[in-house]
Design a protein around this motif. Sequence first.
Motif, PDB file in Angstrom:
ATOM      1  N   GLN A 342       0.829  -1.212   0.000  1.00 37.75           N
ATOM      2  CA  GLN A 342       0.000   0.000   0.000  1.00 37.75           C
ATOM      3  C   GLN A 342       0.861   1.258   0.000  1.00 37.75           C
ATOM      4  N   LYS A 343       2.043   1.131   0.570  1.00 39.70           N
ATOM      5  CA  LYS A 343       2.967   2.268   0.600  1.00 39.70           C
ATOM      6  C   LYS A 343       3.791   2.373  -0.690  1.00 39.70           C
ATOM      7  N   ILE A 344       3.826   1.276  -1.454  1.00 31.23           N
ATOM      8  CA  ILE A 344       4.613   1.260  -2.700  1.00 31.23           C
ATOM      9  C   ILE A 344       3.745   1.620  -3.897  1.00 31.23           C
ATOM     10  N   PHE A 345       2.588   0.979  -4.011  1.00 35.66           N
ATOM     11  CA  PHE A 345       1.702   1.213  -5.156  1.00 35.66           C
ATOM     12  C   PHE A 345       0.687   2.287  -4.784  1.00 35.66           C
ATOM     13  N   THR A 346       1.088   3.525  -4.937  1.00 33.69           N
ATOM     14  CA  THR A 346       0.258   4.642  -4.469  1.00 33.69           C
ATOM     15  C   THR A 346      -0.341   5.454  -5.600  1.00 33.69           C
ATOM     16  N   SER A 347       0.067   5.188  -6.838  1.00 34.33           N
ATOM     17  CA  SER A 347      -0.401   6.015  -7.953  1.00 34.33           C
ATOM     18  C   SER A 347      -1.588   5.377  -8.660  1.00 34.33           C
ATOM     19  N   TYR A 353      -1.961  -3.053  -9.811  1.00 33.57           N
ATOM     20  CA  TYR A 353      -1.059  -3.857  -8.983  1.00 33.57           C
ATOM     21  C   TYR A 353      -1.687  -4.076  -7.604  1.00 33.57           C
ATOM     22  N   MET A 354      -2.161  -2.965  -7.036  1.00 33.34           N
ATOM     23  CA  MET A 354      -2.701  -3.042  -5.676  1.00 33.34           C
ATOM     24  C   MET A 354      -4.012  -3.825  -5.652  1.00 33.34           C
ATOM     25  N   ALA A 355      -4.795  -3.693  -6.707  1.00 36.64           N
ATOM     26  CA  ALA A 355      -6.047  -4.453  -6.792  1.00 36.64           C
ATOM     27  C   ALA A 355      -5.762  -5.950  -6.811  1.00 36.64           C
ATOM     28  N   PHE A 356      -4.719  -6.342  -7.512  1.00 30.40           N
ATOM     29  CA  PHE A 356      -4.314  -7.752  -7.562  1.00 30.40           C
ATOM     30  C   PHE A 356      -3.963  -8.262  -6.166  1.00 30.40           C
ATOM     31  N   ILE A 357      -3.193  -7.460  -5.440  1.00 30.70           N
ATOM     32  CA  ILE A 357      -2.764  -7.854  -4.091  1.00 30.70           C
ATOM     33  C   ILE A 357      -3.957  -7.895  -3.135  1.00 30.70           C
ATOM     34  N   ASP A 358      -4.825  -6.903  -3.214  1.00 31.92           N
ATOM     35  CA  ASP A 358      -6.004  -6.882  -2.346  1.00 31.92           C
ATOM     36  C   ASP A 358      -6.930  -8.063  -2.626  1.00 31.92           C
ATOM     37  N   GLU A 359      -7.081  -8.376  -3.886  1.00 33.63           N
ATOM     38  CA  GLU A 359      -7.938  -9.503  -4.262  1.00 33.63           C
ATOM     39  C   GLU A 359      -7.431 -10.798  -3.615  1.00 33.63           C
ATOM     40  N   LYS A 360      -6.124 -10.992  -3.658  1.00 36.04           N
ATOM     41  CA  LYS A 360      -5.515 -12.179  -3.046  1.00 36.04           C
ATOM     42  C   LYS A 360      -5.631 -12.119  -1.527  1.00 36.04           C
ATOM     43  N   TYR A 361      -5.449 -10.944  -0.973  1.00 34.65           N
ATOM     44  CA  TYR A 361      -5.517 -10.769   0.489  1.00 34.65           C
ATOM     45  C   TYR A 361      -6.891 -11.148   1.033  1.00 34.65           C
ATOM     46  N   TYR A 362      -7.939 -10.775   0.297  1.00 36.49           N
ATOM     47  CA  TYR A 362      -9.312 -11.047   0.736  1.00 36.49           C
ATOM     48  C   TYR A 362      -9.867 -12.357   0.181  1.00 36.49           C
ATOM     49  N   GLY A 363      -8.975 -13.228  -0.299  1.00 38.89           N
ATOM     50  CA  GLY A 363      -9.399 -14.555  -0.733  1.00 38.89           C
ATOM     51  C   GLY A 363     -10.287 -14.541  -1.958  1.00 38.89           C
ATOM     52  N   TYR A 364     -10.100 -13.545  -2.814  1.00 35.76           N
ATOM     53  CA  TYR A 364     -10.857 -13.433  -4.065  1.00 35.76           C
ATOM     54  C   TYR A 364     -12.358 -13.261  -3.817  1.00 35.76           C
ATOM     55  N   LYS A 365     -12.730 -12.780  -2.627  1.00 40.57           N
ATOM     56  CA  LYS A 365     -14.148 -12.604  -2.305  1.00 40.57           C
ATOM     57  C   LYS A 365     -14.698 -11.274  -2.825  1.00 40.57           C
ATOM     58  N   ASN A 366     -13.818 -10.352  -3.245  1.00 41.00           N
ATOM     59  CA  ASN A 366     -14.249  -9.069  -3.783  1.00 41.00           C
ATOM     60  C   ASN A 366     -13.881  -8.970  -5.264  1.00 41.00           C
ATOM     61  N   THR A 367     -14.652  -8.204  -6.000  1.00 39.52           N
ATOM     62  CA  THR A 367     -14.347  -7.922  -7.407  1.00 39.52           C
ATOM     63  C   THR A 367     -13.801  -6.503  -7.500  1.00 39.52           C
ATOM     64  N   TYR A 368     -12.535  -6.373  -7.877  1.00 38.42           N
ATOM     65  CA  TYR A 368     -11.876  -5.070  -7.964  1.00 38.42           C
ATOM     66  C   TYR A 368     -11.924  -4.571  -9.400  1.00 38.42           C
ATOM     67  N   LEU A 369     -12.289  -3.296  -9.539  1.00 42.42           N
ATOM     68  CA  LEU A 369     -12.471  -2.710 -10.869  1.00 42.42           C
ATOM     69  C   LEU A 369     -11.700  -1.394 -10.980  1.00 42.42           C
TER      70      LEU A 369
END
Length: 541
Positions: A342-347, A353-369
């Motif tokens: 979150q501190k690296i991918f700020t733009s 990039y961050m959506a990919f990481i968040d998706e994995k963090y939450y077990g693919y339970k959210n759809t990031y757009l």
Amino acid sequence: MIKKILLLVLFISNIFANTTIDKSWLEKQPRSYSKDFYISLYLKQNISSSDAIWALGQAYKVNKKLLYPYAKALKNVDTTYTINCMKTKTKNLINKDATCIKLGIKLYQAANLSKKQLNKIIKKVKKPYPLLAKELEIINSPIAFLDLVKSSPKVFFDIFNNSGANFRIKNLNHHLPIKLLNKLSKHKYRFYSMVKIIVTTPQLNELQQSLLHVNAKNLQHKTQFMLAINAIKLNKNKIASNYLKLASKSAYFMFDKDKVLFWQYQLTKNNKYLEKLSKSWSNNIYSLYAKEKLNVKITNLIYDTNKTYTDDNITTNDPFYWLGVLKDIKNGVTKEKREKYQKIFTSKRTSGYMAFIDEKYYGYKNTYLPNPYDNIISKYPKDRQILINALAKQESRFIPSSLSSSYAMGVMQIMPFLSKALAKELNEPYNILDQLKAPVNIKYANQHLNYLDKHLNHVLFIAYAYNGGIGFTNRRVLKAGLFRKGKYEPYLSMELVPYDESKKYAKKVLVNYYFYNQLINNDYTTKFSSFIKSIDNPYFK
């Protein structure tokens, strides 16, 4: 330390500024498909034979994309002979020696040769390569089907799965004994390929009937499901239900579980399947159908419209940087790792990039757009902006430096042969590494989409063509008679698309398109069913 990082970034930028690949730089990169791509470029440079041998030894997966330039760089008689044979069309192998024939022969091409030509080839290969001779003899047989059913499973699958549609339709469309089918089913992967070919080829009606009584208890999920689709297609709903029960038990991914529930509902109209499907956290064509039917609100969509972005210094055209991230999160994204990124991918440009990481963090339970390139695509009409985002999300997750195993490149995953042709259309100088830059890659994709949009009338068909080619879409999807009016349409046709990758890909792009239409057009009233209902095969009005 900062000085060293800056020097590294400058060095990488220089590497990417032209197509000259430096050996010392290449040696330091981790074995991967990305490294293989750069090895392929290195092999095409003016290098020595010893450097060519070294380069191939650095490869992650050796394939034709590496072997062909390797042979050219090596200038070795034996290697050149092997590669030339591999590249020779079957019709031109007739006058070659047995080894060359073995290296280059393709059964689907052999099936189109005359009996005289095949006899000549068989005579040459019979002694050194008896198995190949046996397969060619069956292809050349007056009644190929009878000889095929008496052959070994290996020979059976080699011929059935690789001899081509015309040969199968003309020679193999006969009832297969259930005892033989159950024997073949023990070879699970090749059996699935055979089942898929039979079910997705309309002319193989006798073979389709044969599949109705296969014992599917121990088969793969995808085979069980394809057997169910075959039964649905033949109006054998009871048999289809039995196969779906098995497929439901063997399904692992939520997408596959939802797919089974959808078809169980279609066959029974029992609301218990619809209600269970409506609770799925996977937003796919099946769950959206249920949620719309039952008026269930989708609560797990994450848009980036309310996020605040700051600049970051990520070199987004460096594929090895992204590989490092993937390696770091391979075993999961911990809270600490998520906070780090979150501190690296700020733009805005690295929001994918961050959506990919968040998706994995939450077990693919959210759809990031995310919409990281709105500054690039805002000049296009809104329909095109939606389409580019829908494709980019599926192609690369918006990672500009993505490189696939087939060397598709960039945000929009364009193959090098296509990007080169598009550069010519755009009348621009061509540098293959520029395709790792998001503005360039998106511009080229837009040019390609101009062509696809002109010839295809729906986002679903454009998705098939973007993934599998417009020739495949016209010949194997539209002209083959899929997506005509009928029971269970267009969903049944979506299951009968013959390429697995294109079939699943297009379903996901269609859902992406629906969600990005909400974002870009600020349209939250249009129903998903309206996108489904508008699917219309132009060849069968």
